[in-house]
Design a protein around this motif. Structure first.
Motif, short mmCIF file in Angstrom:
data_model
loop_
_atom_site.label_atom_id
_atom_site.label_comp_id
_atom_site.label_asym_id
_atom_site.label_seq_id
_atom_site.Cartn_x
_atom_site.Cartn_y
_atom_site.Cartn_z
N GLU A 24 1.00 -1.29 0.11
CA GLU A 24 0.02 0.06 -0.06
C GLU A 24 0.97 1.34 0.03
N PHE A 25 1.92 1.23 0.91
CA PHE A 25 2.67 2.46 1.06
C PHE A 25 3.32 2.60 -0.50
N ARG A 26 3.80 1.59 -1.14
CA ARG A 26 4.35 1.91 -2.31
C ARG A 26 3.45 2.30 -3.43
N ILE A 27 2.39 1.85 -3.40
CA ILE A 27 1.32 2.37 -4.21
C ILE A 27 0.94 3.82 -3.98
N TRP A 28 0.85 4.13 -2.75
CA TRP A 28 0.72 5.66 -2.36
C TRP A 28 1.78 6.50 -2.95
N GLN A 29 3.10 6.13 -2.83
CA GLN A 29 4.18 6.90 -3.08
C GLN A 29 4.17 6.97 -4.75
N ASN A 30 4.16 6.04 -5.12
CA ASN A 30 4.13 5.82 -6.74
C ASN A 30 3.12 6.75 -7.37
N ASN A 31 1.89 6.78 -6.78
CA ASN A 31 0.76 7.69 -7.20
C ASN A 31 0.99 8.89 -7.06
N ALA A 32 1.56 9.26 -5.94
CA ALA A 32 2.03 10.63 -5.56
C ALA A 32 3.00 11.33 -6.41
N ARG A 33 4.06 10.28 -6.59
CA ARG A 33 5.02 10.83 -7.61
C ARG A 33 4.44 11.01 -9.19
N GLY A 34 3.75 9.95 -9.43
CA GLY A 34 3.10 10.05 -10.69
C GLY A 34 2.22 11.27 -10.98
N ALA A 35 1.40 11.71 -9.91
CA ALA A 35 0.60 12.95 -9.88
C ALA A 35 1.71 14.09 -10.28
N ILE A 36 2.79 14.21 -9.52
CA ILE A 36 3.70 15.31 -9.75
C ILE A 36 4.22 15.30 -11.14
N SER A 37 4.61 14.01 -11.74
CA SER A 37 5.04 14.11 -13.11
C SER A 37 3.83 14.41 -14.04
N LYS A 38 2.74 14.03 -13.78
CA LYS A 38 1.64 14.37 -14.72
C LYS A 38 1.30 15.95 -14.60
N ALA A 39 1.59 16.65 -13.48
CA ALA A 39 1.26 18.06 -13.34
C ALA A 39 2.52 18.82 -14.05
#
Length: 181
Positions: free
Chosen positions: A160-175
């Motif tokens: 779960e923690f890895r998913i959260w971190q990856n999703n947060a980093r992915g959001a930054i990349s998309k932004a």
């Protein structure tokens, strides 16, 4: 139509009329009729040209405004995405250090959820709306998990923690990759 082509066509028509009509033999009424005819044609051309020029300027202004909005929006989303990532990291740190659910500080997540809800209303474009939705769901999911579930060291939470971190980093990349027209 190119303005130079219109000018050349007008000159050609004028020369043809000048050669075909014997201007010296015309009486005052005929000259007045010709002046009125030419004036009417000029008025029609102006009546057509003015709205076309105005529409072109409006399109250019609208495109510039949209570009400015997209640029500002992109900067705002990068900032929000970075804050979401920090909030996720803090939540993970608190959760793994054994901070109890009743003592978990969710103020930052709550404030981000409010900001993201506002951003959903003003997001400009489909990609922006999807990004805001993704960040909102991430922050909401993290808040829900850390306030309602007990932490136990196991593969589920590590995943779960890895998913959260990856999703947060992915959001930054998309932004950061948001198109700025």
């Amino acid at each position: 139509m190119n303005k130079y082509a219109a000018l050349v066509m007008t000159a050609v028509v004028g020369m043809l009329l000048y050669d075909r009509i014997c201007w010296a033999n015309l009486d005052a009424a005929s000259i007045a009729a010709w002046v009125q005819a030419v004036g009417s044609i000029i008025a029609i051309v102006i009546a057509v040209a003015v709205p076309l020029v105005q529409q072109k300027r409006e399109r250019e202004l609208r495109a510039q405004t949209e570009k400015e909005i997209a640029s500002r929006q992109s900067l705002i989303f990068v900032s929000i995405a970075a804050r979401v990532e920090r909030a996720v990291q803090r939540a993970i740190a608190d959760f793994t250090q054994g901070v109890g659910n009743d003592r978990m500080d969710t103020g930052e997540l709550d404030e981000l959820l409010t900001r993201l809800a506002d951003a959903q209303q003003t997001a400009h474009g489909r990609a922006a709306q999807q990004l805001v939705f993704q960040m909102h769901e991430l922050a909401r999911g993290v808040r829900e998990q850390v306030t309602t579930h007990r932490f136990e060291r196991n593969d589920y939470w590590a995943g779960e923690f890895r998913i959260w971190q990856n999703n947060a980093r992915g959001a930054i990349s998309k932004a950061m990759a948001m198109p700025v027209n």
